[in-house]
Write a protein that holds these residues in place. Structure first.
Motif, mmCIF file in Angstrom:
data_model
loop_
_atom_site.group_PDB
_atom_site.id
_atom_site.type_symbol
_atom_site.label_atom_id
_atom_site.label_comp_id
_atom_site.label_asym_id
_atom_site.label_seq_id
_atom_site.Cartn_x
_atom_site.Cartn_y
_atom_site.Cartn_z
ATOM 1 N N ASP A 114 0.854 -1.192 0.000
ATOM 2 C CA ASP A 114 0.000 0.000 0.000
ATOM 3 C C ASP A 114 0.889 1.241 0.000
ATOM 4 O O ASP A 114 1.155 1.850 1.037
ATOM 5 C CB ASP A 114 -0.922 -0.015 1.224
ATOM 6 N N TYR A 115 1.346 1.622 -1.204
ATOM 7 C CA TYR A 115 2.311 2.710 -1.278
ATOM 8 C C TYR A 115 1.687 4.055 -0.899
ATOM 9 O O TYR A 115 2.359 4.948 -0.380
ATOM 10 C CB TYR A 115 2.946 2.764 -2.668
ATOM 11 N N GLN A 116 0.368 4.221 -1.134
ATOM 12 C CA GLN A 116 -0.258 5.493 -0.790
ATOM 13 C C GLN A 116 -0.288 5.705 0.720
ATOM 14 O O GLN A 116 0.005 6.797 1.212
ATOM 15 C CB GLN A 116 -1.661 5.564 -1.383
ATOM 16 N N ALA A 117 -0.634 4.659 1.475
ATOM 17 C CA ALA A 117 -0.620 4.763 2.933
ATOM 18 C C ALA A 117 0.794 5.028 3.432
ATOM 19 O O ALA A 117 1.002 5.832 4.356
ATOM 20 C CB ALA A 117 -1.182 3.484 3.553
ATOM 21 N N PHE A 118 1.774 4.374 2.816
ATOM 22 C CA PHE A 118 3.177 4.570 3.205
ATOM 23 C C PHE A 118 3.597 6.021 2.991
ATOM 24 O O PHE A 118 4.231 6.629 3.861
ATOM 25 C CB PHE A 118 4.067 3.631 2.402
ATOM 26 N N LEU A 119 3.240 6.575 1.842
ATOM 27 C CA LEU A 119 3.631 7.947 1.542
ATOM 28 C C LEU A 119 2.962 8.941 2.482
ATOM 29 O O LEU A 119 3.580 9.919 2.910
ATOM 30 C CB LEU A 119 3.283 8.282 0.090
ATOM 31 N N LEU A 120 1.714 8.707 2.827
ATOM 32 C CA LEU A 120 1.023 9.591 3.750
ATOM 33 C C LEU A 120 1.682 9.588 5.125
ATOM 34 O O LEU A 120 1.712 10.604 5.823
ATOM 35 C CB LEU A 120 -0.444 9.179 3.874
ATOM 36 N N GLU A 121 2.243 8.430 5.499
ATOM 37 C CA GLU A 121 2.898 8.309 6.796
ATOM 38 C C GLU A 121 4.309 8.908 6.803
ATOM 39 O O GLU A 121 4.820 9.293 7.856
ATOM 40 C CB GLU A 121 2.992 6.838 7.203
ATOM 41 N N HIS A 122 4.925 8.992 5.617
ATOM 42 C CA HIS A 122 6.342 9.371 5.568
ATOM 43 C C HIS A 122 6.625 10.703 4.880
ATOM 44 O O HIS A 122 7.802 11.082 4.766
ATOM 45 C CB HIS A 122 7.142 8.270 4.862
ATOM 46 N N GLY A 123 5.609 11.396 4.446
ATOM 47 C CA GLY A 123 5.908 12.651 3.770
ATOM 48 C C GLY A 123 4.706 13.570 3.726
ATOM 49 O O GLY A 123 3.563 13.127 3.768
ATOM 50 N N ASP A 124 4.983 14.865 3.623
ATOM 51 C CA ASP A 124 3.937 15.869 3.472
ATOM 52 C C ASP A 124 3.586 15.932 1.996
ATOM 53 O O ASP A 124 4.173 16.694 1.230
ATOM 54 C CB ASP A 124 4.437 17.218 3.993
ATOM 55 N N MET A 125 2.623 15.115 1.588
ATOM 56 C CA MET A 125 2.333 14.974 0.170
ATOM 57 C C MET A 125 1.430 16.098 -0.341
ATOM 58 O O MET A 125 0.562 16.586 0.391
ATOM 59 C CB MET A 125 1.665 13.620 -0.088
ATOM 60 N N PRO A 126 1.629 16.523 -1.592
ATOM 61 C CA PRO A 126 0.821 17.610 -2.162
ATOM 62 C C PRO A 126 -0.663 17.261 -2.206
ATOM 63 O O PRO A 126 -1.046 16.096 -2.285
ATOM 64 C CB PRO A 126 1.392 17.763 -3.577
ATOM 65 N N GLY A 127 -1.492 18.302 -2.187
ATOM 66 C CA GLY A 127 -2.938 18.121 -2.104
ATOM 67 C C GLY A 127 -3.661 18.182 -3.437
ATOM 68 O O GLY A 127 -3.057 18.033 -4.499
ATOM 69 N N PRO A 128 -4.980 18.432 -3.383
ATOM 70 C CA PRO A 128 -5.852 18.360 -4.564
ATOM 71 C C PRO A 128 -5.545 19.419 -5.614
ATOM 72 O O PRO A 128 -4.882 20.430 -5.345
ATOM 73 C CB PRO A 128 -7.250 18.574 -3.967
ATOM 74 N N GLY A 129 -6.072 19.158 -6.813
ATOM 75 C CA GLY A 129 -5.921 20.092 -7.913
ATOM 76 C C GLY A 129 -6.849 19.687 -9.050
ATOM 77 O O GLY A 129 -7.583 18.703 -8.955
ATOM 78 N N PRO A 130 -6.833 20.436 -10.144
ATOM 79 C CA PRO A 130 -7.742 20.152 -11.254
ATOM 80 C C PRO A 130 -7.316 18.949 -12.100
ATOM 81 O O PRO A 130 -6.138 18.630 -12.208
ATOM 82 C CB PRO A 130 -7.674 21.431 -12.084
ATOM 83 N N VAL A 131 -8.317 18.294 -12.679
ATOM 84 C CA VAL A 131 -8.108 17.278 -13.715
ATOM 85 C C VAL A 131 -8.609 17.892 -15.012
ATOM 86 O O VAL A 131 -9.754 18.351 -15.084
ATOM 87 C CB VAL A 131 -8.879 15.985 -13.415
ATOM 88 N N ARG A 132 -7.759 17.919 -16.021
ATOM 89 C CA ARG A 132 -8.157 18.579 -17.268
ATOM 90 C C ARG A 132 -7.744 17.791 -18.491
ATOM 91 O O ARG A 132 -6.852 16.940 -18.435
ATOM 92 C CB ARG A 132 -7.562 19.986 -17.331
ATOM 93 N N LEU A 133 -8.399 18.104 -19.582
ATOM 94 C CA LEU A 133 -8.034 17.544 -20.881
ATOM 95 C C LEU A 133 -6.858 18.341 -21.455
ATOM 96 O O LEU A 133 -6.497 19.402 -20.925
ATOM 97 C CB LEU A 133 -9.222 17.600 -21.836
ATOM 98 N N ALA A 134 -6.294 17.848 -22.539
ATOM 99 C CA ALA A 134 -5.145 18.527 -23.150
ATOM 100 C C ALA A 134 -5.488 19.934 -23.616
ATOM 101 O O ALA A 134 -4.616 20.815 -23.640
ATOM 102 C CB ALA A 134 -4.616 17.692 -24.316
ATOM 103 N N ASP A 135 -6.775 20.178 -23.952
ATOM 104 C CA ASP A 135 -7.177 21.511 -24.413
ATOM 105 C C ASP A 135 -7.492 22.457 -23.267
ATOM 106 O O ASP A 135 -7.910 23.605 -23.485
ATOM 107 C CB ASP A 135 -8.367 21.415 -25.369
ATOM 108 N N GLY A 136 -7.328 22.008 -22.054
ATOM 109 C CA GLY A 136 -7.553 22.857 -20.895
ATOM 110 C C GLY A 136 -8.901 22.685 -20.229
ATOM 111 O O GLY A 136 -9.135 23.246 -19.145
ATOM 112 N N THR A 137 -9.805 21.920 -20.828
ATOM 113 C CA THR A 137 -11.127 21.704 -20.244
ATOM 114 C C THR A 137 -11.006 20.968 -18.910
ATOM 115 O O THR A 137 -10.437 19.872 -18.853
ATOM 116 C CB THR A 137 -12.019 20.880 -21.190
#
Length: 346
Positions: free
Chosen positions: A195-218
């Motif tokens: 479970d690499y995501q749980a490991f990373l949450l325990e061992h580092g200050d991981m970046p938070g949320p952001g947008p999901v977009r298409l290549a055209d910016g949508t």
């Protein structure tokens, strides 16, 4: 000449010790303790001690967990935080097994190292002794050794070069040996339950949320951290769209995940840095075979080398390589010409 066999506690390295002993070499067994707070530490060392008594070879255990944490675990967390998808096994080989551990076995009086990798070393008339794929192509691990210097590999032995994985336990059983860790090792040895995501949450200050977009910016949604995603991913995006979407890229400066239809996954090439040359590119064939993932068939590619980075131009359709993964370069015979760490797609 004394050869130190690196024994992890698993079946492959234990069989390597058996084979080296049977071939008449002067051998010792060395276990590198890489993981801190490992509950299996005592069981593994006790089991290996007993196995070495049966075989009549000396056994040494060396504690290298601080170096492992510094050289492998910390960069793993750092790279994910930076939006990469690192390959810690490929990093561990040059820095730990053929680096720190190799130095430790020399201090113990050994001249070379043997490991349980499914690869071979073969003499070639034009290039000398070369790393080559193992006979069991389903377990071949040359990809993970492509960042190790050829000088170190020429001081190494790979007893499983012609062995098939399916035969390993039967051979050990015939010798009356049971590996302390009989099951296959997990994908990343230091990540509990894979479970690499749980490991990373325990061992580092991981970046938070952001947008999901298409290549055209949508903008089509939100992600919960770029580090949770990798190129080519389809499942787990949580986006309702008129067609299936895949992770195409990561826009690190803007903390944006770029997605698109499957046809946008194809890439014309990639650039790799941290280059390790086993053969000078002036001796490479015009077309090389490039492997950018472990579970991937190597595909033909043209290349250019500027003295620092390798640029590959794919000859046939190729899924977009993932930054942080390894680009291993082969010739048609399966000999490794070199490797590097993928920085970006073209």
């Amino acid at each position: 000449m004394t050869i130190a066999v690196a024994v992890s506690g698993g079946m492959d390295s234990l069989l390597s010790l058996v084979l080296m002993k049977e071939q008449g070499h002067d051998v010792m067994a060395v276990h590198g303790h890489f993981l801190p707070e490992n509950p299996d530490w005592e069981r593994v060392t006790n089991g290996l001690t007993e196995a070495c008594k049966v075989l009549g070879v000396p056994f040494h255990a060396v504690d290298l967990h601080h170096q492992f944490d510094e050289l492998v675990v910390a960069p793993f967390v750092r790279d994910y935080r930076a939006g990469l998808t690192p390959n810690p096994c490929a990093l561990c080989n040059p820095l730990m097994k053929f680096g720190i551990l190799f130095d430790a076995i020399c201090e113990l009086g050994a001249d070379s190292i043997a490991t349980g990798h499914y690869v071979s070393m073969e003499d070639r008339p034009d290039t000398g002794r070369m790393l080559v794929r193992g006979a069991d192509l389903s377990k071949d691990q040359s990809y993970f050794l492509s960042l190790v210097s050829i000088d170190k590999l020429r001081h190494a032995w790979f007893p499983l070069a012609t062995t098939l994985k399916k035969d390993v336990l039967a051979i050990l059983d015939a010798h009356g040996l049971t590996p302390p860790i009989p099951s296959e090792s997990q994908e990343i040895c230091f990540v509990p339950r894979d479970d690499y995501q749980a490991f990373l949450l325990e061992h580092g200050d991981m970046p938070g949320p952001g947008p999901v977009r298409l290549a055209d910016g949508t903008v089509v949604g939100r992600h919960q951290g770029l580090w949770r995603h990798t190129q080519g991913q389809r499942r787990g995006l949580g986006i309702a769209w008129k067609e299936a979407l895949y992770v195409i890229d990561k826009d690190i400066p803007n903390n944006a995940l770029v997605v698109g239809p499957k046809n946008e996954l194809e890439s014309p090439g990639c650039v790799a840095g941290q280059v390790n040359l086993m053969v000078e590119p002036t001796q490479w064939p015009e077309t090389v075979m490039l492997q950018t993932r472990y579970r991937q068939r190597a595909k033909p590619s043209h290349y250019a080398y500027d003295g620092e980075k390798l640029t590959f131009h794919f000859i046939e359709p190729h899924t977009r390589p993932t930054p942080g993964q390894v680009a291993a370069v082969y010739d048609e015979s399966g000999a490794v010409l070199g490797g590097g760490v993928i920085e970006r797609s073209l």
